[in-house]
Design an enzyme around this catalytic site. Structure first.
Site, PDB file in Angstrom:
ATOM      1  CB  THR A 313      -7.340 -10.059 -12.572  1.00 54.82           C
ATOM      2  OG1 THR A 313      -6.492  -9.285 -12.887  1.00 54.82           O
ATOM      3  CG2 THR A 313      -8.405 -10.528 -13.776  1.00 54.82           C
ATOM      4  CD1 TRP A 316     -12.520  -5.294  -9.923  1.00 50.36           C
ATOM      5  CD2 TRP A 316     -13.289  -6.965 -11.372  1.00 50.36           C
ATOM      6  NE1 TRP A 316     -13.521  -4.696 -10.904  1.00 50.36           N
ATOM      7  CE2 TRP A 316     -14.029  -5.820 -11.568  1.00 50.36           C
ATOM      8  CE3 TRP A 316     -13.460  -8.054 -12.141  1.00 50.36           C
ATOM      9  CZ2 TRP A 316     -15.053  -5.561 -12.712  1.00 50.36           C
ATOM     10  CZ3 TRP A 316     -14.717  -7.748 -13.309  1.00 50.36           C
ATOM     11  CH2 TRP A 316     -15.203  -6.668 -13.488  1.00 50.36           C
ATOM     12  CG  HIS A 317     -13.524 -11.736 -12.279  1.00 49.32           C
ATOM     13  ND1 HIS A 317     -12.457 -11.268 -12.729  1.00 49.32           N
ATOM     14  CD2 HIS A 317     -14.165 -11.712 -13.550  1.00 49.32           C
ATOM     15  CE1 HIS A 317     -12.456 -11.115 -13.853  1.00 49.32           C
ATOM     16  NE2 HIS A 317     -13.506 -11.171 -14.559  1.00 49.32           N
ATOM     17  N   GLY A 318     -14.710 -11.790  -7.717  1.00 50.18           N
ATOM     18  CA  GLY A 318     -15.694 -12.280  -6.723  1.00 50.18           C
ATOM     19  C   GLY A 318     -14.904 -12.541  -5.486  1.00 50.18           C
ATOM     20  CG  PHE A 466     -18.379 -10.137 -11.569  1.00 48.18           C
ATOM     21  CD1 PHE A 466     -17.978 -11.112 -10.435  1.00 48.18           C
ATOM     22  CD2 PHE A 466     -18.638 -10.704 -12.757  1.00 48.18           C
ATOM     23  CE1 PHE A 466     -17.869 -12.372 -10.740  1.00 48.18           C
ATOM     24  CE2 PHE A 466     -18.686 -11.882 -12.909  1.00 48.18           C
ATOM     25  CZ  PHE A 466     -18.199 -12.745 -11.797  1.00 48.18           C
TER      26      PHE A 466
END
Lengths: 466, 368
Positions: A313, A316-318, A466
């Site tokens: 998670t 995924w955001h960066g 993102f």
């Protein structure tokens, strides 16, 4: 193209809806695909073909996954599909991160150079992956018409910043959906509420954060002001965008899932993640956490599962260590809560709210920091560490300057804000004129948002990276 | 049934508003220049496949639509109203309105700029003035925030520190403190600058300190059109225009004024009255921004010259120093390279006054 931009509001929006409503039912998906490509190409011309390629890939994999009957072969196709999607995502989103770390570790020059991140790639890759997985699981049928798959992926309201829509949830709507004035009205209402959140609140709070970044004074008050402003900025920025997306889709006859449900009223981090970016949370739950065994495994395996999900998670955001730390930070809290803290929180209402708000606020300091060092500096600043003073003239001024914006944000981050507006409209206009009052409200938001847009160009969307 | 009608009405009404503004945006005649912002507006970008590929075309089109949005000034005013009325913001992009004055909140104190500016002036001294026998003076002009900022809880720079630091960096120049001679009423309400008719005591003080007799009787002339300064446009809400006066007499009327280094070497006398009709009427004082401007005063027979390194504040003050000098040369190093000044100016022991406003010193990167 941003929803909260003049070209969208006054060029794309009217032209699209005129074409969309006037076109016969069988052409509506074609209109969606055409306009979505323009919408995407406006900002990312060079990556339109990449998106089209991903759509075609998803379509072909979907057809094969349905045709092939042998489970082993089917599984192989799915694995191959997932690898190909992750390779695309990995190349465009994570190459820079890995090469930077690699070159730093071995003190060599990055041989590849910087790769530009295509807007919304994380969202549409996750969507197409979910489509193929669902076909594999037989929870939905493969779509034979590539135009429908293209409409699903490229549907411009949710294309670049979510919510992450699953094919099985809108399969029927893609094939046949009804349109009505009531749906258009409700969609418009949602869209304008999102527009107001984004431009009238999020952008102003973002301005406050920018002022902090260019501050001339290191005071503890300033660090608190920034932390609180960013806490609400990110919420209104992202939930405003989601509202606009859901509203636009509703105007087109789609009903998308809600992506936010007043996360800041949560009483535990577990609850917070049920209310924040719901479409992402449920995606990871259904496609990673549960396949890993969820909580029906040994204790150590269960901790491992949580760790994996939250590592992903965060990542995924960066593509940076900040985001990985951010994800793991939440993993830690979720583990502690599940190990017993949650029961304590349930008993103490006031403490539980303070606990969530404080630790979520701290998490966003990690999220927003350009480096781990900066995030640490901002965290310590809250407690006066490294500050010249606790309170200074500059921080007091900006506190006064942004106080109303912050107070309004606090109210509208809870259901109280919506309730107040509803009661107020009912009291002033009565039930008889409620719809007209709502219309006036929408118009005021539109005009005020336009005024803010025309007056300045401060309008970046956070979730674009993102 | 009634509810359905209202919903249909609402959808069409909002749609009509958006559609009407869209039509205006596409088909209304376009302005080329924004008077309120003192800038040229964006032109419709040329289509190019490269621009489309890189997403630059979209960005340029967005800038174009922002610049040419219908009722742009009215929308900017609405933003100001919402910002002040609902969100109670204390300033609008650094601008605030108190006691009828529009004031720019100059903040923070830019140490780097101060150093840069003082280095430039020090360089001028070292190169041209050190051995010329000139007597040098320095005078610094506070901006309006100096008078109102603290009173209304706005952010203000430490002016005392700024002026002290700057004057200490230029020890060759005698510092002439004029802050005590100025008040907020000496400035235009809607503009950055000070009012010439209020500066007689400042001119008298500077003249006295520099050993020149500058006092003279003046006729106070009022400009026909009300003056709306640079902040009036930026503020975006209606503000009343104010009277603009200029002081003149026979001495000033007989002066020869010319610019140096420009192709035509001309200027329109001490006051360029045509500029009163232009977008920036303050430019009527010494024809606005000029790199090097010379004022020759035939009324003073003996050779007494003054060299002024300056910004636009000097345009309205220097005419009041004219009666004490046979020749005044004004140099604005924002428009001319300071290392080639000897090509245009003979440094021969003139009195030298460095006259700068706090606004310019805090942003002195423009010094060449």
């Amino acid at each position: 193209m941003l929803f909260s931009s003049i070209p969208f509001l006054y060029c794309f929006f009217p032209i699209f809806f005129i074409c969309y409503y006037l076109s016969p039912s069988f052409m509506k998906n074609g209109v969606i695909v055409l306009f979505s490509l323009v919408f995407y190409g406006w900002q990312e011309g060079r990556y339109v073909l990449l998106m089209v390629a991903v759509i075609l890939l998803g379509y072909v994999y979907g057809v094969f996954l349905e045709r092939v009957e042998k489970p082993k072969k089917k599984k192989m196709i799915l694995i191959f599909a997932i690898i190909s999607y992750l390779a695309i995502l990995g190349y465009f989103k994570y190459t820079n991160f890995f090469m930077d770390n690699f070159s730093r570790l071995f003190s060599i020059k990055n041989p590849i150079g910087t790769i530009l991140l295509p807007i919304g790639i994380s969202f549409y890759i996750f969507q197409i992956m979910s489509y193929n997985i669902d076909v594999y699981r037989n929870t939905c049928k493969a779509q034979k018409n590539p135009l429908i798959v293209a409409a699903y992926i490229s549907l411009f309201p949710q294309l670049i910043a979510g919510p992450i829509v699953r094919y099985k949830d809108i399969e029927e709507q893609l094939l046949q959906r009804s349109h009505s004035f009531l749906k258009t009205y409700e969609g418009m209402k949602k869209f304008f509420i999102g527009l107001g959140k984004k431009i009238l609140l999020a952008n102003q709070l973002g301005e406050c954060c920018d002022i902090f970044r260019q501050r001339g004074e290191d005071s503890s008050l300033f660090f608190w002001l920034y932390a609180i402003a960013f806490l609400f900025h990110i919420y209104f920025d992202f939930s405003g965008y989601s509202d606009m997306a859901i509203g636009l889709a509703e105007m087109m006859g789609f009903r998308l899932m809600e992506n936010f449900n007043y996360p800041y009223i949560s009483r535990s981090i577990t609850e917070f993640w049920r209310r924040w970016h719901i479409s992402l949370g449920t995606w990871f739950r259904d496609y990673v956490y549960i396949p890993l065994g969820g909580n029906r495994v040994t204790f150590s395996r269960w901790l491992f599962n949580i760790g994996i999900v939250w590592f992903l998670t965060g990542f995924w955001h960066g593509a940076s260590w900040n985001f990985i730390l951010w994800g793991m930070y939440f993993a830690l809290f979720l583990m502690i809560e599940k190990l017993g803290l949650k029961k304590y929180l349930e008993k103490n209402r006031f403490f539980s709210h303070c606990y969530v708000l404080f630790f979520v606020m701290v998490s966003f300091l990690i999220f927003d920091g350009l480096s781990l060092k900066e995030a640490g500096r901002n965290f310590l600043g809250l407690f006066g560490v490294g500050c010249e003073t606790l309170v200074g003239a500059e921080s007091i001024y900006y506190l006064k300057n942004f106080l109303i914006v912050i107070l309004v944000s606090v109210v509208f981050a809870t259901p109280i804000g919506k309730l107040i507006v509803k009661k107020l409209l009912q009291k002033v206009f009565g039930k008889r004129y409620f719809i007209l009052a709502e219309t006036a409200g929408m118009l005021l938001i539109l005009l005020a948002a336009t005024a803010y847009l025309v007056d300045g160009s401060f309008n970046p969307f956070l979730y674009f990276r993102f | 049934m009634e509810k359905n009608k209202e919903i249909i009405f609402s959808v069409f009404f909002i749609g009509a508003v958006i559609f009407s503004l869209s039509l205006f945006l596409c088909f209304a005649p376009k302005e080329e220049y924004s008077i309120s912002e003192r800038r040229k507006l964006k032109e419709l970008p040329q289509f190019s496949s490269e621009g489309l590929k890189k997403g630059e075309l979209g960005k340029e089109l967005e800038e174009y639509t922002l610049d040419h949005f219908p009722f742009r000034e009215e929308f900017r005013g609405l933003k100001n109203l919402v910002s002040q009325g609902i969100f109670r913001k204390l300033d609008q992009g650094g601008l605030y309105h108190r006691e009828g004055y529009l004031v720019k909140m100059e903040y923070p104190l830019n140490g780097e700029m101060l150093e840069y500016g003082s280095e430039k002036l020090l360089g001028i001294y070292e190169k041209y003035l050190k051995d010329s026998g000139s007597r040098c003076y320095l005078s610094l002009i506070p901006d309006k925030n100096y008078f109102l900022g603290e009173k209304y809880g706005m952010l203000t720079i430490d002016y005392e520190l700024m002026f002290r630091q700057f004057s200490e960096r230029l020890p060759f120049a005698k510092y002439l403190d004029i802050t005590g001679l100025l008040g907020i009423e000496d400035y235009y309400k809607t503009d950055t600058h000070w009012r010439q008719e209020q500066l007689l005591d400042v001119a008298k003080y500077l003249g006295k300190e520099m050993g020149a007799e500058v006092e003279a009787p003046y006729d106070k002339i009022k400009a026909e059109k009300p003056f709306a300064g640079v902040y009036a446009g930026q503020w975006s809400l209606p503000v009343e225009g104010e009277d603009l006066y200029y002081l003149t007499n026979g001495i000033l009327d007989n002066c020869r004024v010319y610019s140096v280094g420009e192709k035509n070497n001309t200027a329109e006398g001490i006051y360029d009255r045509k500029k009163l009709e232009d977008k920036d009427p303050y430019e009527m004082f010494l024809s606005g921004n000029k790199a090097i401007l010379v004022i020759e005063n035939p009324a003073v027979r003996e050779k007494k010259e003054l060299l002024v390194f300056r910004d636009s504040f000097a345009s309205s003050l220097v005419p009041l120093l004219v009666p004490g000098y046979s020749k005044i040369t004004l140099v604005d190093i924002r428009y001319v390279q300071s290392n080639i000044l000897d090509y245009y100016i003979d440094f021969s022991g003139q009195d030298v006054l460095f006259l700068y406003s706090s606004l310019i010193l805090n942003q002195s990167r423009s010094f060449k």
